[in-house]
Design a protein around this motif. Structure first.
Motif, PDB file in Angstrom:
ATOM      1  N   SER A  46       0.809  -1.221   0.000  1.00  0.00           N
ATOM      2  CA  SER A  46       0.000   0.000   0.000  1.00  0.00           C
ATOM      3  C   SER A  46       0.843   1.273   0.000  1.00  0.00           C
ATOM      4  O   SER A  46       0.285   2.372  -0.088  1.00  0.00           O
ATOM      5  CB  SER A  46      -0.932   0.007   1.214  1.00  0.00           C
ATOM      6  N   THR A  47       2.173   1.152   0.095  1.00  0.00           N
ATOM      7  CA  THR A  47       3.024   2.347   0.042  1.00  0.00           C
ATOM      8  C   THR A  47       4.018   2.251  -1.114  1.00  0.00           C
ATOM      9  O   THR A  47       3.869   2.937  -2.116  1.00  0.00           O
ATOM     10  CB  THR A  47       3.768   2.545   1.378  1.00  0.00           C
ATOM     11  N   SER A  48       5.010   1.374  -1.017  1.00  0.00           N
ATOM     12  CA  SER A  48       6.008   1.246  -2.081  1.00  0.00           C
ATOM     13  C   SER A  48       5.362   0.855  -3.401  1.00  0.00           C
ATOM     14  O   SER A  48       5.701   1.388  -4.464  1.00  0.00           O
ATOM     15  CB  SER A  48       7.065   0.205  -1.699  1.00  0.00           C
TER      16      SER A  48
ATOM     17  N   PHE B  70      -4.106   1.853   9.755  1.00  0.00           N
ATOM     18  CA  PHE B  70      -4.436   0.965   8.637  1.00  0.00           C
ATOM     19  C   PHE B  70      -5.900   1.100   8.214  1.00  0.00           C
ATOM     20  O   PHE B  70      -6.223   0.999   7.026  1.00  0.00           O
ATOM     21  CB  PHE B  70      -4.124  -0.484   9.002  1.00  0.00           C
ATOM     22  N   VAL B  71      -6.791   1.313   9.170  1.00  0.00           N
ATOM     23  CA  VAL B  71      -8.203   1.509   8.822  1.00  0.00           C
ATOM     24  C   VAL B  71      -8.370   2.779   7.987  1.00  0.00           C
ATOM     25  O   VAL B  71      -9.068   2.789   6.965  1.00  0.00           O
ATOM     26  CB  VAL B  71      -9.072   1.559  10.091  1.00  0.00           C
ATOM     27  N   VAL B  72      -7.714   3.860   8.405  1.00  0.00           N
ATOM     28  CA  VAL B  72      -7.797   5.119   7.648  1.00  0.00           C
ATOM     29  C   VAL B  72      -7.210   4.940   6.252  1.00  0.00           C
ATOM     30  O   VAL B  72      -7.759   5.432   5.258  1.00  0.00           O
ATOM     31  CB  VAL B  72      -7.068   6.247   8.406  1.00  0.00           C
ATOM     32  N   ARG B  73      -6.102   4.219   6.141  1.00  0.00           N
ATOM     33  CA  ARG B  73      -5.489   3.983   4.837  1.00  0.00           C
ATOM     34  C   ARG B  73      -6.426   3.208   3.927  1.00  0.00           C
ATOM     35  O   ARG B  73      -6.560   3.509   2.734  1.00  0.00           O
ATOM     36  CB  ARG B  73      -4.173   3.220   4.998  1.00  0.00           C
TER      37      ARG B  73
ATOM     38  N   GLY C 100       5.439  -4.489  -1.981  1.00  0.00           N
ATOM     39  CA  GLY C 100       5.441  -3.391  -2.939  1.00  0.00           C
ATOM     40  C   GLY C 100       5.636  -3.877  -4.362  1.00  0.00           C
ATOM     41  O   GLY C 100       4.977  -3.399  -5.298  1.00  0.00           O
ATOM     42  N   ALA C 101       6.552  -4.830  -4.547  1.00  0.00           N
ATOM     43  CA  ALA C 101       6.802  -5.359  -5.896  1.00  0.00           C
ATOM     44  C   ALA C 101       5.583  -6.091  -6.435  1.00  0.00           C
ATOM     45  O   ALA C 101       5.224  -5.951  -7.610  1.00  0.00           O
ATOM     46  CB  ALA C 101       8.014  -6.285  -5.857  1.00  0.00           C
TER      47      ALA C 101
ATOM     48  N   VAL D 202      -5.987  -3.467  -2.570  1.00  0.00           N
ATOM     49  CA  VAL D 202      -4.976  -3.213  -1.550  1.00  0.00           C
ATOM     50  C   VAL D 202      -5.614  -2.577  -0.318  1.00  0.00           C
ATOM     51  O   VAL D 202      -5.211  -2.846   0.819  1.00  0.00           O
ATOM     52  CB  VAL D 202      -3.856  -2.315  -2.113  1.00  0.00           C
ATOM     53  N   GLY D 203      -6.634  -1.739  -0.523  1.00  0.00           N
ATOM     54  CA  GLY D 203      -7.344  -1.145   0.617  1.00  0.00           C
ATOM     55  C   GLY D 203      -7.981  -2.200   1.496  1.00  0.00           C
ATOM     56  O   GLY D 203      -7.927  -2.114   2.739  1.00  0.00           O
ATOM     57  N   LEU D 204      -8.575  -3.226   0.911  1.00  0.00           N
ATOM     58  CA  LEU D 204      -9.159  -4.315   1.695  1.00  0.00           C
ATOM     59  C   LEU D 204      -8.073  -5.073   2.461  1.00  0.00           C
ATOM     60  O   LEU D 204      -8.298  -5.520   3.598  1.00  0.00           O
ATOM     61  CB  LEU D 204      -9.932  -5.259   0.777  1.00  0.00           C
ATOM     62  N   ALA D 205      -6.903  -5.237   1.851  1.00  0.00           N
ATOM     63  CA  ALA D 205      -5.794  -5.902   2.546  1.00  0.00           C
ATOM     64  C   ALA D 205      -5.372  -5.097   3.775  1.00  0.00           C
ATOM     65  O   ALA D 205      -4.955  -5.674   4.795  1.00  0.00           O
ATOM     66  CB  ALA D 205      -4.614  -6.087   1.599  1.00  0.00           C
ATOM     67  N   CYS D 206      -5.476  -3.765   3.710  1.00  0.00           N
ATOM     68  CA  CYS D 206      -5.124  -2.926   4.866  1.00  0.00           C
ATOM     69  C   CYS D 206      -6.055  -3.197   6.042  1.00  0.00           C
ATOM     70  O   CYS D 206      -5.638  -3.108   7.211  1.00  0.00           O
ATOM     71  CB  CYS D 206      -5.173  -1.454   4.490  1.00  0.00           C
ATOM     72  N   LEU D 207      -7.314  -3.521   5.772  1.00  0.00           N
ATOM     73  CA  LEU D 207      -8.229  -3.881   6.856  1.00  0.00           C
ATOM     74  C   LEU D 207      -7.781  -5.178   7.528  1.00  0.00           C
ATOM     75  O   LEU D 207      -7.912  -5.338   8.749  1.00  0.00           O
ATOM     76  CB  LEU D 207      -9.651  -4.010   6.320  1.00  0.00           C
TER      77      LEU D 207
END
Length: 389
Positions: A218-220, A276-279, A342-343, A364-369
């Motif tokens: 979610s970043t790199s 992570f929830v906000v992301r 990231g890759a 990727v947002g769902l993965a952050c949850l």
């Protein structure tokens, strides 16, 4: 003085490493290449940086900061200079995927984790945040300067000037004495092998590794590898795309310092789960922005701030769960997972193309949850007043 030189070296290296992502489309059009010819070397560079991170961590423990930092800067300068002579995708693969990839293994997060873990535990997060903030500040400076120089002059001049600047920074590191305080005394080989890789039964390690992998995706994967191409694909010119990316990394600089301060004073698990929830909410909101300059800039400011907030808190959480005696090597393995994520994200979203970018970002947002849920399984970092790291 030595700390200032290391911080400036992080700044200079970060400013130079954003050039491939920023100027990929320009180089592709100038050289008559395919989109995959410039996106794959960037993805390879992320993967190589991650894979080499444990070796970079070992080199810091074995030889201190000075020698590995000089080697990293020299390799980066060579890779930047060779880019101007690239005539085929293989040249870019060697320069960006291998050269910039290996030089990036000595990252600000690795240097910051080792420097921040020495001294008192009370301010470990704050020290790490200050070191790590040099990376987004350098990236922002590189984006703003390079985009305008490329428009006014030529992309080859930008890479050549960056190579000269990085090489000058390497000479500065040579001239200024830097303490070997980060180096560790030699250990018996049996202990070295035991500490150089994680124990497979250590479930906390693998939970942390999964969190770092999602954080990297979610970043790199999104910001470093794809945001610039997303902006230009949505119709923004080079300068506007660079401005959006600069807003992201300026937010990251602020987030690193703020998060380091909060990680020293608040329950780390609660704060990190909230990050992570906000992301996740920001990534799920992105498809509804319309990809205009104003909306992308608004997203970039919020996302950059949140993305940087996680790392100092993750370092504190890692110290609490795995211990602080070998935080440098542990950080090396976590960097592998961070950049591997990231890759994977960069390659996956790049393969989807612009039409399906929103689907990739939402995934990727769902993965952050999921990462937010995993955080609560771990131990908080050392509290204030704890023994030294």
């Amino acid at each position: 003085m030595a700390s200032a030189i290391v911080a400036l070296a992080i700044f200079a290296g970060s400013a130079a490493r954003v050039l491939p992502a920023l100027l990929a489309i320009t180089i592709q059009q100038d050289r008559g290449l395919q989109p995959s010819d410039v996106s794959l070397p960037i993805t390879l560079g992320i993967a190589v940086s991650g894979g080499a991170s444990p070796f970079a961590a070992y080199s810091l423990e074995r030889w201190g900061v000075r020698a590995p930092l000089i080697a990293s800067l020299a390799l980066l300068a060579l890779s930047l200079a060779s880019t101007t002579y690239a005539a085929s995708p293989w040249h870019l693969t060697a320069a960006w995927g291998l050269g910039i990839g290996f030089s990036g293994s000595l990252s600000a997060s690795l240097l910051g984790a080792m420097a921040g873990s020495r001294g008192g535990a009370v301010h470990c997060g704050t020290r790490f945040g200050l070191f790590a903030s040099m990376q987004p500040l350098g990236s922002a400076a590189g984006l703003l300067l390079a985009s305008r120089a490329a428009n006014a002059l030529d992309w080859c001049f930008v890479f050549q000037a960056a190579a000269v600047g990085v090489l000058a920074m390497a000479f500065a590191v040579v001239l200024v004495p830097i303490s070997r305080r980060g180096a560790s005394p030699r250990e018996p080989k049996s202990k070295q092998h035991a500490a150089s890789r994680p124990k497979e039964k250590d479930w906390e390690f693998w939970v942390l590794a999964t969190i770092f992998c999602i954080c990297g995706a979610s970043t790199s994967g999104l910001i470093d590898g794809q945001l610039g191409m997303l902006c230009m694909g949505a119709g923004l010119d080079l300068t506007s795309s660079a401005d959006v990316m600069a807003i992201v990394v300026f937010g990251g600089a602020i987030g690193n310092v703020v998060s380091g301060y909060l990680a020293d004073r608040c329950p780390v698990r609660t704060v990190l789960a909230l990050y992570f929830v906000v992301r996740a909410l920001l990534l799920l909101w992105l498809p509804f922005t319309g990809f205009s300059l104003v909306e992308l800039a608004r997203f970039g400011a919020l996302y950059g701030l949140d993305a940087a907030l996680t790392f100092p808190a993750l370092v504190r959480l890692m110290s609490g769960s795995l211990g602080t005696r070998r935080v440098g090597r542990a950080m090396g393995w976590m960097t592998v997972m961070h950049l591997a994520g990231g890759a994977i994200a960069s390659a996956g979203i790049g393969a989807l193309g612009l039409a399906a970018y929103a689907v990739g970002f939402a995934g990727v947002g769902l993965a952050c949850l999921v990462a937010a849920g995993l955080v609560v399984l771990l131990k908080d970092g050392p509290a204030q007043g704890a023994p030294p790291c």
